[in-house]
Design a protein around this motif. Structure first.
Motif, PDB file in Angstrom:
ATOM      1  N   GLY A 194       6.356 -14.156   0.378  1.00  0.00           N
ATOM      2  CA  GLY A 194       6.947 -12.887  -0.021  1.00  0.00           C
ATOM      3  C   GLY A 194       8.404 -12.829   0.398  1.00  0.00           C
ATOM      4  N   GLY A 195       9.141 -11.911  -0.217  1.00  0.00           N
ATOM      5  CA  GLY A 195      10.569 -11.805   0.060  1.00  0.00           C
ATOM      6  C   GLY A 195      11.347 -12.537  -1.007  1.00  0.00           C
ATOM      7  N   ALA A 196      12.295 -13.387  -0.603  1.00  0.00           N
ATOM      8  CA  ALA A 196      13.135 -14.119  -1.551  1.00  0.00           C
ATOM      9  C   ALA A 196      12.320 -15.112  -2.380  1.00  0.00           C
ATOM     10  N   ILE A 197      11.163 -15.545  -1.865  1.00  0.00           N
ATOM     11  CA  ILE A 197      10.229 -16.376  -2.626  1.00  0.00           C
ATOM     12  C   ILE A 197       8.965 -15.549  -2.800  1.00  0.00           C
TER      13      ILE A 197
ATOM     14  N   LEU B  33      14.725 -22.920 -15.175  1.00  0.00           N
ATOM     15  CA  LEU B  33      16.178 -22.760 -15.131  1.00  0.00           C
ATOM     16  C   LEU B  33      16.545 -21.298 -14.952  1.00  0.00           C
ATOM     17  N   THR B  34      15.847 -20.419 -15.637  1.00  0.00           N
ATOM     18  CA  THR B  34      16.094 -18.983 -15.509  1.00  0.00           C
ATOM     19  C   THR B  34      15.840 -18.543 -14.076  1.00  0.00           C
ATOM     20  N   ALA B  35      14.727 -18.994 -13.509  1.00  0.00           N
ATOM     21  CA  ALA B  35      14.395 -18.629 -12.130  1.00  0.00           C
ATOM     22  C   ALA B  35      15.457 -19.164 -11.173  1.00  0.00           C
ATOM     23  N   ARG B  36      15.909 -20.400 -11.432  1.00  0.00           N
ATOM     24  CA  ARG B  36      16.912 -21.017 -10.570  1.00  0.00           C
ATOM     25  C   ARG B  36      18.223 -20.246 -10.610  1.00  0.00           C
TER      26      ARG B  36
ATOM     27  N   GLY C  87      12.016 -16.578   7.982  1.00  0.00           N
ATOM     28  CA  GLY C  87      13.382 -17.071   8.032  1.00  0.00           C
ATOM     29  C   GLY C  87      14.133 -16.724   6.787  1.00  0.00           C
ATOM     30  N   THR C  88      15.046 -17.608   6.393  1.00  0.00           N
ATOM     31  CA  THR C  88      15.880 -17.369   5.210  1.00  0.00           C
ATOM     32  C   THR C  88      15.919 -18.598   4.331  1.00  0.00           C
ATOM     33  N   VAL C  89      16.137 -18.367   3.046  1.00  0.00           N
ATOM     34  CA  VAL C  89      16.314 -19.452   2.077  1.00  0.00           C
ATOM     35  C   VAL C  89      17.598 -19.222   1.300  1.00  0.00           C
ATOM     36  N   THR C  90      18.228 -20.326   0.908  1.00  0.00           N
ATOM     37  CA  THR C  90      19.461 -20.282   0.112  1.00  0.00           C
ATOM     38  C   THR C  90      19.438 -21.443  -0.863  1.00  0.00           C
ATOM     39  N   ARG C  91      20.374 -21.408  -1.809  1.00  0.00           N
ATOM     40  CA  ARG C  91      20.550 -22.526  -2.741  1.00  0.00           C
ATOM     41  C   ARG C  91      21.667 -23.384  -2.231  1.00  0.00           C
TER      42      ARG C  91
ATOM     43  N   GLY D  33      18.715 -15.957  -2.864  1.00  0.00           N
ATOM     44  CA  GLY D  33      18.363 -16.267  -1.474  1.00  0.00           C
ATOM     45  C   GLY D  33      18.034 -15.010  -0.697  1.00  0.00           C
ATOM     46  N   GLY D  34      17.738 -15.210   0.575  1.00  0.00           N
ATOM     47  CA  GLY D  34      17.423 -14.076   1.426  1.00  0.00           C
ATOM     48  C   GLY D  34      16.276 -14.367   2.364  1.00  0.00           C
ATOM     49  N   LYS D  35      15.708 -13.299   2.919  1.00  0.00           N
ATOM     50  CA  LYS D  35      14.636 -13.428   3.905  1.00  0.00           C
ATOM     51  C   LYS D  35      13.305 -13.766   3.235  1.00  0.00           C
ATOM     52  N   VAL D  36      12.508 -14.591   3.921  1.00  0.00           N
ATOM     53  CA  VAL D  36      11.196 -14.969   3.405  1.00  0.00           C
ATOM     54  C   VAL D  36      10.145 -14.890   4.504  1.00  0.00           C
TER      55      VAL D  36
END
Length: 132
Positions: free
Chosen positions: A47-50, A6-9, A128-132, A14-17
């Motif tokens: 690496g990056g956002a993840i 939950l803390t990580a969530r 690419g990118t990741v978001t919630r 988000g951002g580049k990965v």
């Protein structure tokens, strides 16, 4: 009490990965797997956002005419599991990925981008990118 997931969530913006998947196609005998079954097992590093690393399983489906290759990478790291779907359109010359699902810290994660491979198809790089 809050769990680490939950803390990580809650702290994820988000951002580049960049995800590097290696070894899943190293020992693949010809003819290639085309029916969606397991191609091989390997490793991933993100690496990056993840930021995570662990094991990767690869599954491959090829369309009847051979023009669409779909790879499903199931990556399991310390923070959870992410399933990436890569669609390689041989007619258009494109290779795009999306996130199909995620568990634990990666629940409700969305992502998209491009995929490249090395000359021997033993390393896939998703950017690419990741978001919630």
């Amino acid at each position: 009490s809050s769990s680490p997931a939950l803390t990580a969530r809650s702290g994820f913006a988000g951002g580049k990965v960049k995800i590097v998947i290696a070894g899943t196609n190293d020992t693949n005998p010809y003819p290639l797997v085309t029916d969606g079954s397991l191609v091989g097992k390997g490793t991933f590093r993100a690496g990056g956002a993840i930021t995570d690393a662990g094991t990767a399983l690869a599954y491959r489906t090829v369309s009847a005419d051979g023009t669409l290759i779909t790879l499903r990478f199931v990556t399991k790291g310390r923070k959870g599991t992410i399933t990436y779907v890569v669609r390689i359109d041989r007619n258009a010359g494109t290779s795009r990925w999306t996130i199909a699902s995620g568990t634990e810290a990666y629940k409700r994660l969305h992502g998209k981008g491009g995929e490249t491979e090395n000359a021997t198809y033993t390393v896939s790089v998703l950017t690419g990118t990741v978001t919630r």
